[in-house]
Design a protein around this motif. Structure first.
Motif, PDB file in Angstrom:
ATOM      1  N   GLY A 105       1.131 -10.660  25.486  1.00 17.40           N
ATOM      2  CA  GLY A 105       1.349 -10.730  26.933  1.00 17.40           C
ATOM      3  C   GLY A 105       0.172 -10.265  27.765  1.00 17.40           C
ATOM      4  N   LYS A 161      -4.405 -13.224  26.814  1.00 16.90           N
ATOM      5  CA  LYS A 161      -5.485 -13.735  25.951  1.00 16.90           C
ATOM      6  C   LYS A 161      -5.537 -15.259  25.978  1.00 16.90           C
ATOM      7  CE  LYS A 161      -3.908 -11.668  22.194  1.00 16.90           C
ATOM      8  NZ  LYS A 161      -2.696 -10.977  22.700  1.00 16.90           N
ATOM      9  N   TYR A 182       8.358 -14.490   9.379  1.00 18.60           N
ATOM     10  CA  TYR A 182       7.798 -13.243   9.918  1.00 18.60           C
ATOM     11  C   TYR A 182       7.812 -13.265  11.445  1.00 18.60           C
ATOM     12  CZ  TYR A 182       6.186 -12.704   5.131  1.00 18.60           C
ATOM     13  OH  TYR A 182       6.142 -12.588   3.764  1.00 18.60           O
ATOM     14  N   MET A 183       7.431 -14.402  12.001  1.00 20.28           N
ATOM     15  CA  MET A 183       7.302 -14.497  13.459  1.00 20.28           C
ATOM     16  C   MET A 183       8.642 -14.309  14.159  1.00 20.28           C
ATOM     17  SD  MET A 183       4.577 -17.617  13.549  1.00 20.28           S
ATOM     18  CE  MET A 183       4.367 -17.777  15.324  1.00 20.28           C
ATOM     19  N   GLY A 199       9.140 -10.881  14.850  1.00 19.16           N
ATOM     20  CA  GLY A 199       8.039 -10.205  15.546  1.00 19.16           C
ATOM     21  C   GLY A 199       7.171  -9.393  14.603  1.00 19.16           C
ATOM     22  N   ASN A 200       7.237  -9.698  13.295  1.00 23.94           N
ATOM     23  CA  ASN A 200       6.381  -8.992  12.335  1.00 23.94           C
ATOM     24  C   ASN A 200       5.117  -9.798  12.065  1.00 23.94           C
ATOM     25  OD1 ASN A 200       8.161  -6.829  11.964  1.00 23.94           O
ATOM     26  ND2 ASN A 200       9.426  -8.087  10.604  1.00 23.94           N
ATOM     27  N   LEU A 201       4.119  -9.150  11.456  1.00 24.03           N
ATOM     28  CA  LEU A 201       2.876  -9.851  11.165  1.00 24.03           C
ATOM     29  C   LEU A 201       3.040 -10.754   9.953  1.00 24.03           C
ATOM     30  CD1 LEU A 201       0.092  -7.131  11.658  1.00 24.03           C
ATOM     31  CD2 LEU A 201       0.940  -8.832  13.294  1.00 24.03           C
ATOM     32  N   VAL A 202       2.419 -11.906  10.001  1.00 23.96           N
ATOM     33  CA  VAL A 202       2.328 -12.795   8.850  1.00 23.96           C
ATOM     34  C   VAL A 202       1.337 -12.137   7.877  1.00 23.96           C
ATOM     35  CG1 VAL A 202       1.680 -15.137   8.135  1.00 23.96           C
ATOM     36  CG2 VAL A 202       2.776 -14.778  10.368  1.00 23.96           C
ATOM     37  N   PHE A 246      -6.367 -12.648  16.633  1.00 24.81           N
ATOM     38  CA  PHE A 246      -6.968 -12.443  15.313  1.00 24.81           C
ATOM     39  C   PHE A 246      -8.316 -11.787  15.523  1.00 24.81           C
ATOM     40  CE2 PHE A 246      -9.820 -13.662  11.885  1.00 24.81           C
ATOM     41  CZ  PHE A 246      -9.058 -13.443  10.764  1.00 24.81           C
ATOM     42  N   GLN A 286      -7.982  -8.031   8.134  1.00 30.97           N
ATOM     43  CA  GLN A 286      -8.386  -9.288   8.782  1.00 30.97           C
ATOM     44  C   GLN A 286      -9.767  -9.142   9.425  1.00 30.97           C
ATOM     45  OE1 GLN A 286      -5.343 -10.841  11.447  1.00 30.97           O
ATOM     46  NE2 GLN A 286      -3.724 -10.518   9.931  1.00 30.97           N
TER      47      GLN A 286
HETATM   48  P1  ADP Z   1       1.731 -12.668  20.971  1.00 30.04           P
HETATM   49  O1  ADP Z   1       0.330 -12.120  21.014  1.00 30.04           O
HETATM   50  O2  ADP Z   1       2.286 -12.918  22.323  1.00 30.04           O
HETATM   51  O3  ADP Z   1       2.656 -11.910  20.075  1.00 30.04           O
HETATM   52  P2  ADP Z   1       0.828 -14.855  19.277  1.00 30.04           P
HETATM   53  O4  ADP Z   1       1.003 -16.283  19.592  1.00 30.04           O
HETATM   54  O5  ADP Z   1      -0.566 -14.319  19.188  1.00 30.04           O
HETATM   55  O6  ADP Z   1       1.664 -14.121  20.390  1.00 30.04           O
HETATM   56  O7  ADP Z   1       1.571 -14.491  17.914  1.00 30.04           O
HETATM   57  C1  ADP Z   1       2.902 -14.815  17.670  1.00 30.04           C
HETATM   58  C2  ADP Z   1       3.308 -14.319  16.277  1.00 30.04           C
HETATM   59  O8  ADP Z   1       2.504 -14.971  15.271  1.00 30.04           O
HETATM   60  C3  ADP Z   1       3.085 -12.828  16.008  1.00 30.04           C
HETATM   61  O9  ADP Z   1       4.178 -12.054  16.463  1.00 30.04           O
HETATM   62  C4  ADP Z   1       2.942 -12.816  14.483  1.00 30.04           C
HETATM   63  O10 ADP Z   1       4.185 -12.918  13.840  1.00 30.04           O
HETATM   64  C5  ADP Z   1       2.193 -14.101  14.190  1.00 30.04           C
HETATM   65  N1  ADP Z   1       0.720 -13.905  14.158  1.00 30.04           N
HETATM   66  C6  ADP Z   1      -0.184 -14.433  15.040  1.00 30.04           C
HETATM   67  N2  ADP Z   1      -1.434 -14.058  14.737  1.00 30.04           N
HETATM   68  C7  ADP Z   1      -1.332 -13.252  13.637  1.00 30.04           C
HETATM   69  C8  ADP Z   1      -2.266 -12.523  12.844  1.00 30.04           C
HETATM   70  N3  ADP Z   1      -3.581 -12.537  13.114  1.00 30.04           N
HETATM   71  N4  ADP Z   1      -1.798 -11.789  11.797  1.00 30.04           N
HETATM   72  C9  ADP Z   1      -0.502 -11.766  11.501  1.00 30.04           C
HETATM   73  N5  ADP Z   1       0.444 -12.422  12.204  1.00 30.04           N
HETATM   74  C10 ADP Z   1       0.043 -13.157  13.267  1.00 30.04           C
END
Ligand code: ADP
Length: 191
Positions: free
Chosen positions: A11, A14, A53-54, A57-60, A87, A93
């Protein structure tokens, strides 16, 4: 080459600023969130894995994200540079990105970190949920989880770039154009 990491919480703006910056500086936009949503839309295996994962709201996992970014970099030819948006989100990463850049005889030139207070972020994300249809923006609990994940797993990345002398904090509240001008001022110091 001019390679920029655009950093900040969900939010922070970016995506909005990336669109303007790629036009002004002729750069290629690599947004991992957009790449995942494209894969989900196309129903690829990568998309199906990422979605699990998304949705929460967790990281991939790092290896999936890093492989996807490497593919995108290798398949981009003749660009003047990249803007990385969303990223790197973990130290692993960030280290992988440095290695990828080095392999290409290049480097990350600067990190621009958008700074926005949490209550403003929640307000913006809930609004985006209404207009964009993004399901991860439609539920306050999911948003708060993403902000927690950002604090715990992603903020160390700012320190990683700070140690390299590349961190620039940018105030991310105000008009889109005012913020764009602040970002451009820092970029202009690197070209
Ligand atoms: P926001 O920044 O609003 O959360 P993004 O579009 O950047 O939206 O990311 C949405 C979702 O995609 C994240 O909540 C995560 O699950 C996944 N994601 C995006 N980029 C990464 C990353 N670099 N590493 C891990 N997960 C990611």
């Amino acid at each position: 080459m001019l390679n920029i990491v655009l950093f900040g919480p969900p939010g922070a703006g970016k995506g909005t600023q990336s669109e303007k910056l790629i036009e002004k500086y002729n750069l290629t936009h690599i947004s991992t969130g957009d790449l995942f949503r494209k894969n989900i839309g196309e129903g690829t295996e990568l998309g199906k894995t990422a979605q699990k994962y998304m949705d929460d709201g967790n990281l991939v996992p790092d290896e999936i994200v890093i492989g996807m970014v490497e593919d995108k970099i290798l398949n981009t030819h003749g660009t003047e540079g990249f803007i990385f948006d969303g990223f790197p989100r973990t130290i692993a990463q960030a280290q992988a990105l440095d290695a990828l850049m080095e392999k290409n005889g290049s480097q990350i030139d600067t990190m621009l970190a958008l700074d926005v207070p949490e209550e403003e972020l929640i307000k913006r994300l809930l609004n985006r949920g209404i207009t964009s249809g993004r399901t991860d923006d439609q539920n306050e609990a999911k948003i708060r989880n993403r902000l927690d994940v950002y604090k715990n797993e992603t903020t160390p990345v700012a320190n990683y770039y700070n140690k390299q002398g590349k961190l620039n904090l940018i105030h991310g509240v105000g008009s889109i154009n005012a913020i764009f001008n602040s970002l451009s001022d820092v970029i202009d110091e690197h070209i």
